[in-house]
Design a protein around this motif. Structure first.
Motif, PDB file in Angstrom:
ATOM      1  N   TYR A  89       0.845  -1.187   0.000  1.00 57.94           N
ATOM      2  CA  TYR A  89       0.000   0.000   0.000  1.00 57.94           C
ATOM      3  C   TYR A  89       0.886   1.246   0.000  1.00 57.94           C
ATOM      4  CZ  TYR A  89      -3.196  -3.553   1.851  1.00 57.94           C
ATOM      5  OH  TYR A  89      -3.919  -4.701   2.045  1.00 57.94           O
ATOM      6  N   ALA A  90       0.363   2.341  -0.577  1.00 57.20           N
ATOM      7  CA  ALA A  90       1.112   3.591  -0.592  1.00 57.20           C
ATOM      8  C   ALA A  90       0.163   4.768  -0.425  1.00 57.20           C
ATOM      9  CB  ALA A  90       1.902   3.746  -1.891  1.00 57.20           C
ATOM     10  N   ASP A  91       0.606   5.752   0.364  1.00 54.20           N
ATOM     11  CA  ASP A  91      -0.036   7.063   0.420  1.00 54.20           C
ATOM     12  C   ASP A  91       0.605   7.882  -0.702  1.00 54.20           C
ATOM     13  OD1 ASP A  91      -0.736   9.669   0.875  1.00 54.20           O
ATOM     14  OD2 ASP A  91       0.273   9.832   2.797  1.00 54.20           O
ATOM     15  N   TRP A  92      -0.058   7.908  -1.831  1.00 54.44           N
ATOM     16  CA  TRP A  92       0.512   8.454  -3.060  1.00 54.44           C
ATOM     17  C   TRP A  92      -0.205   9.762  -3.379  1.00 54.44           C
ATOM     18  CZ3 TRP A  92       2.395   4.620  -7.189  1.00 54.44           C
ATOM     19  CH2 TRP A  92       3.038   5.286  -8.225  1.00 54.44           C
ATOM     20  N   ASP A  93       0.501  10.878  -3.214  1.00 58.08           N
ATOM     21  CA  ASP A  93      -0.114  12.200  -3.412  1.00 58.08           C
ATOM     22  C   ASP A  93      -1.389  12.332  -2.592  1.00 58.08           C
ATOM     23  OD1 ASP A  93       1.785  13.356  -5.053  1.00 58.08           O
ATOM     24  OD2 ASP A  93       0.904  12.493  -6.868  1.00 58.08           O
ATOM     25  N   LEU A  94      -1.317  11.811  -1.369  1.00 58.15           N
ATOM     26  CA  LEU A  94      -2.392  11.888  -0.383  1.00 58.15           C
ATOM     27  C   LEU A  94      -3.624  11.071  -0.774  1.00 58.15           C
ATOM     28  CD1 LEU A  94      -2.118  15.630   0.688  1.00 58.15           C
ATOM     29  CD2 LEU A  94      -1.001  13.623   1.672  1.00 58.15           C
ATOM     30  N   PHE A  95      -3.457  10.107  -1.693  1.00 56.36           N
ATOM     31  CA  PHE A  95      -4.503   9.142  -1.992  1.00 56.36           C
ATOM     32  C   PHE A  95      -3.937   7.731  -1.843  1.00 56.36           C
ATOM     33  CE2 PHE A  95      -6.424  12.801  -3.963  1.00 56.36           C
ATOM     34  CZ  PHE A  95      -7.791  12.600  -3.790  1.00 56.36           C
ATOM     35  N   LEU A  96      -4.799   6.794  -1.460  1.00 53.74           N
ATOM     36  CA  LEU A  96      -4.378   5.409  -1.279  1.00 53.74           C
ATOM     37  C   LEU A  96      -4.253   4.713  -2.632  1.00 53.74           C
ATOM     38  CD1 LEU A  96      -3.891   2.893   0.555  1.00 53.74           C
ATOM     39  CD2 LEU A  96      -6.354   2.470   0.369  1.00 53.74           C
ATOM     40  N   LYS A  97      -3.109   4.017  -2.829  1.00 51.74           N
ATOM     41  CA  LYS A  97      -2.944   3.135  -3.971  1.00 51.74           C
ATOM     42  C   LYS A  97      -2.518   1.761  -3.467  1.00 51.74           C
ATOM     43  CE  LYS A  97      -2.015   6.444  -7.654  1.00 51.74           C
ATOM     44  NZ  LYS A  97      -1.205   6.727  -8.865  1.00 51.74           N
ATOM     45  N   VAL A  98      -2.884   0.735  -4.225  1.00 49.79           N
ATOM     46  CA  VAL A  98      -2.617  -0.648  -3.835  1.00 49.79           C
ATOM     47  C   VAL A  98      -1.867  -1.347  -4.966  1.00 49.79           C
ATOM     48  CG1 VAL A  98      -3.617  -2.833  -3.066  1.00 49.79           C
ATOM     49  CG2 VAL A  98      -4.763  -0.677  -2.504  1.00 49.79           C
ATOM     50  N   SER A  99      -0.832  -2.089  -4.605  1.00 49.91           N
ATOM     51  CA  SER A  99      -0.108  -2.912  -5.564  1.00 49.91           C
ATOM     52  C   SER A  99      -0.274  -4.366  -5.177  1.00 49.91           C
ATOM     53  CB  SER A  99       1.386  -2.544  -5.584  1.00 49.91           C
ATOM     54  OG  SER A  99       2.112  -3.439  -6.415  1.00 49.91           O
ATOM     55  N   TRP A 100      -0.541  -5.204  -6.191  1.00 54.91           N
ATOM     56  CA  TRP A 100      -0.711  -6.633  -5.964  1.00 54.91           C
ATOM     57  C   TRP A 100       0.509  -7.428  -6.400  1.00 54.91           C
ATOM     58  CZ3 TRP A 100      -4.976  -7.774  -3.210  1.00 54.91           C
ATOM     59  CH2 TRP A 100      -6.012  -6.839  -3.203  1.00 54.91           C
ATOM     60  N   ASP A 101       1.543  -6.724  -6.901  1.00 50.57           N
ATOM     61  CA  ASP A 101       2.743  -7.408  -7.384  1.00 50.57           C
ATOM     62  C   ASP A 101       4.022  -6.767  -6.834  1.00 50.57           C
ATOM     63  OD1 ASP A 101       2.726  -5.051  -8.782  1.00 50.57           O
ATOM     64  OD2 ASP A 101       2.671  -5.954 -10.767  1.00 50.57           O
ATOM     65  N   GLY A 102       3.961  -6.363  -5.574  1.00 51.07           N
ATOM     66  CA  GLY A 102       5.159  -5.870  -4.905  1.00 51.07           C
ATOM     67  C   GLY A 102       5.659  -4.520  -5.384  1.00 51.07           C
ATOM     68  N   LEU A 117      -1.148   2.550   7.266  1.00 54.73           N
ATOM     69  CA  LEU A 117      -0.548   1.549   8.142  1.00 54.73           C
ATOM     70  C   LEU A 117      -1.216   0.212   7.861  1.00 54.73           C
ATOM     71  CD1 LEU A 117      -0.549   3.398  11.601  1.00 54.73           C
ATOM     72  CD2 LEU A 117       1.283   3.316   9.934  1.00 54.73           C
ATOM     73  N   SER A 118      -0.442  -0.855   7.872  1.00 50.47           N
ATOM     74  CA  SER A 118      -1.010  -2.191   7.692  1.00 50.47           C
ATOM     75  C   SER A 118      -1.134  -2.879   9.041  1.00 50.47           C
ATOM     76  CB  SER A 118      -0.142  -3.028   6.748  1.00 50.47           C
ATOM     77  OG  SER A 118       1.183  -3.122   7.236  1.00 50.47           O
ATOM     78  N   GLY A 119      -2.174  -3.710   9.162  1.00 49.06           N
ATOM     79  CA  GLY A 119      -2.391  -4.435  10.399  1.00 49.06           C
ATOM     80  C   GLY A 119      -1.611  -5.740  10.427  1.00 49.06           C
ATOM     81  N   VAL A 120      -1.876  -6.534  11.433  1.00 53.32           N
ATOM     82  CA  VAL A 120      -1.181  -7.814  11.572  1.00 53.32           C
ATOM     83  C   VAL A 120      -1.978  -8.949  10.938  1.00 53.32           C
ATOM     84  CG1 VAL A 120       0.057  -7.100  13.637  1.00 53.32           C
ATOM     85  CG2 VAL A 120      -2.200  -8.147  13.871  1.00 53.32           C
ATOM     86  N   TYR A 121      -3.104  -8.622  10.301  1.00 53.18           N
ATOM     87  CA  TYR A 121      -3.921  -9.605   9.612  1.00 53.18           C
ATOM     88  C   TYR A 121      -4.003  -9.236   8.135  1.00 53.18           C
ATOM     89  CZ  TYR A 121      -5.346 -10.693  14.381  1.00 53.18           C
ATOM     90  OH  TYR A 121      -5.339 -11.019  15.700  1.00 53.18           O
ATOM     91  N   GLU A 122      -4.165 -10.232   7.274  1.00 55.04           N
ATOM     92  CA  GLU A 122      -4.267  -9.984   5.843  1.00 55.04           C
ATOM     93  C   GLU A 122      -5.438  -9.057   5.531  1.00 55.04           C
ATOM     94  OE1 GLU A 122      -4.428 -13.515   3.552  1.00 55.04           O
ATOM     95  OE2 GLU A 122      -2.419 -14.204   4.104  1.00 55.04           O
ATOM     96  N   GLY A 123      -5.171  -8.068   4.688  1.00 56.79           N
ATOM     97  CA  GLY A 123      -6.217  -7.164   4.223  1.00 56.79           C
ATOM     98  C   GLY A 123      -6.570  -6.038   5.156  1.00 56.79           C
ATOM     99  N   GLU A 124      -5.963  -5.978   6.352  1.00 53.96           N
ATOM    100  CA  GLU A 124      -6.308  -4.962   7.339  1.00 53.96           C
ATOM    101  C   GLU A 124      -5.373  -3.762   7.208  1.00 53.96           C
ATOM    102  OE1 GLU A 124      -7.463  -5.256  11.952  1.00 53.96           O
ATOM    103  OE2 GLU A 124      -5.331  -5.528  11.577  1.00 53.96           O
TER     104      GLU A 124
END
Length: 363
Positions: A89-102, A117-124
């Motif tokens: 996950y990235a805070d990219w220009d103050l918007f959330l972006k998600v990468s599925w390939d690292g 911030l990522s949690g200790v569980y998948e998807g959190e």
């Protein structure tokens, strides 16, 4: 007047509600790290002056793979790795972006993000005090802002070891510096909130390598809490000042990361980074890897060189040459008398090229 060689340690910080930028993230594998840093390849030829890159390392930083080659990551203010491999996950220009390939490719979302911030569980993941997702950022649980925390506060957050658990450390309360380090605990994805303690310190809070470890990194000092921040135990002084410290995947395992730039007369501006490791909760540290585009910065640096200054009449005054950095890490003033009158109110950083200090400027 000849200026001193500049070895400014740039710390990129989130623009909103964050004490420290999250520029290194631990994935679910034993040695997997995502790192944002300058171009450290030997053939960078000064290109690193304005560029940041996303790297991946499978061996705790010893070797680096560039996941981006354009240098567009100067606009990413925080990253977080999911417990599911290759999800980033990235805070990219103050918007959330998600990468599925690292980090090779990214999916845009419409969610505004002050720090991810990522949690200790998948998807959190958590993108603010009151916005949580449990489905990899597809949708968000939103609660009312806690009455116990002023919306004008600036704070640092950490995710706990229970689903929906967050800790919030206040360091600026309604534009006034909070020296007490008031810390609050939120549970059930922000549905309930109460003050846990006043730590007497401000800094970066984060979870450790195994429950119930929670840490505070205050400038150069590591503290450990095993009781949800009701108390702190001093672990030790770090040998250098890190840009960031994160937990690993084993009990008492920590990683320390720092990076920056320096001027080499024959090479121009050079980028460098260091990854350190602790296996005893921060009591002792060793260097895992050093990377340097020019090869001149790679050295043991165990002494911090402090400096004195005063803010008087709208100026920062010092007996030595200083650099003033804004929250994006850019130099916006330098010299022995640095004017603040033309600067917006907010948090800035002073550096003599070796040590960095935070100041709050209010017009």
């Amino acid at each position: 007047m000849k200026r001193p060689a500049m070895v400014v340690l740039f710390v990129l910080l989130s623009f909103a509600f964050s004490f420290a930028n999250r520029v290194i993230a631990k994935d679910s594998t034993p040695g997997g790290l995502y790192i944002i840093g300058p171009d450290v390849s030997p053939d960078s030829t000064g290109y690193s002056s304005d560029s940041l890159f996303l790297y991946y390392s499978s061996d705790s930083g010893k070797t680096l793979e560039i996941r981006d080659t354009i240098g567009r990551y100067e606009h990413i203010y925080s990253i977080a790795a999911d417990d599911s491999f290759d999800v980033l996950y990235a805070d990219w220009d103050l918007f959330l972006k998600v990468s599925w390939d690292g980090g090779r490719n990214w999916t845009e979302t419409s969610y505004r993000c002050s720090e991810v911030l990522s949690g200790v569980y998948e998807g959190e993941i958590s993108i603010s005090c009151i916005d949580w997702s449990i489905d990899f950022g597809e949708s968000f649980i939103r609660t009312d802002f806690p009455e116990e925390i002023s919306p004008l506060s600036e704070y640092n957050r950490a995710i706990g070891w229970i689903r929906g658990e967050t800790y919030v450390l206040i360091y600026v309360d309604e534009a006034h510096i909070n020296e007490h380090g008031d810390i609050f605990k939120l549970i059930n994805y922000g549905d309930s909130c109460w003050q846990v303690s006043s730590l007497g310190h401000v800094g970066e809070i984060f979870n450790g390598g195994a429950p119930p470890e929670m840490y505070l990194y205050a400038y150069d000092t590591i503290y450990l809490s095993l009781d949800s921040y009701e108390s702190l135990e001093l672990m030790g002084i770090t040998p250098v000042v890190f840009n960031e410290v994160i937990g690993g995947k084993s009990p008492c395992e920590l990683y320390g990361y720092r990076y920056g730039y320096y001027i080499e007369p024959m090479e121009g501006r050079c980028g460098w980074m260091e990854i350190w490791h602790s296996s005893d909760c921060g009591r002792s540290w060793c260097v895992i890897a050093r990377h340097d585009s020019c090869g001149s910065m790679v050295r043991d640096e165990t002494e911090k060189e402090d400096f004195n200054y005063e803010v008087k009449g709208g100026y920062v005054k010092s007996s030595e040459y200083l650099y003033l950095l804004d929250l994006s890490g850019r130099v916006c003033g330098e010299g022995k008398d640095i004017g603040l009158i033309d600067k917006e109110s907010g948090i800035y950083f002073l550096s003599n090229g070796r040590v960095m200090k935070k100041i709050l400027w209010l017009k």
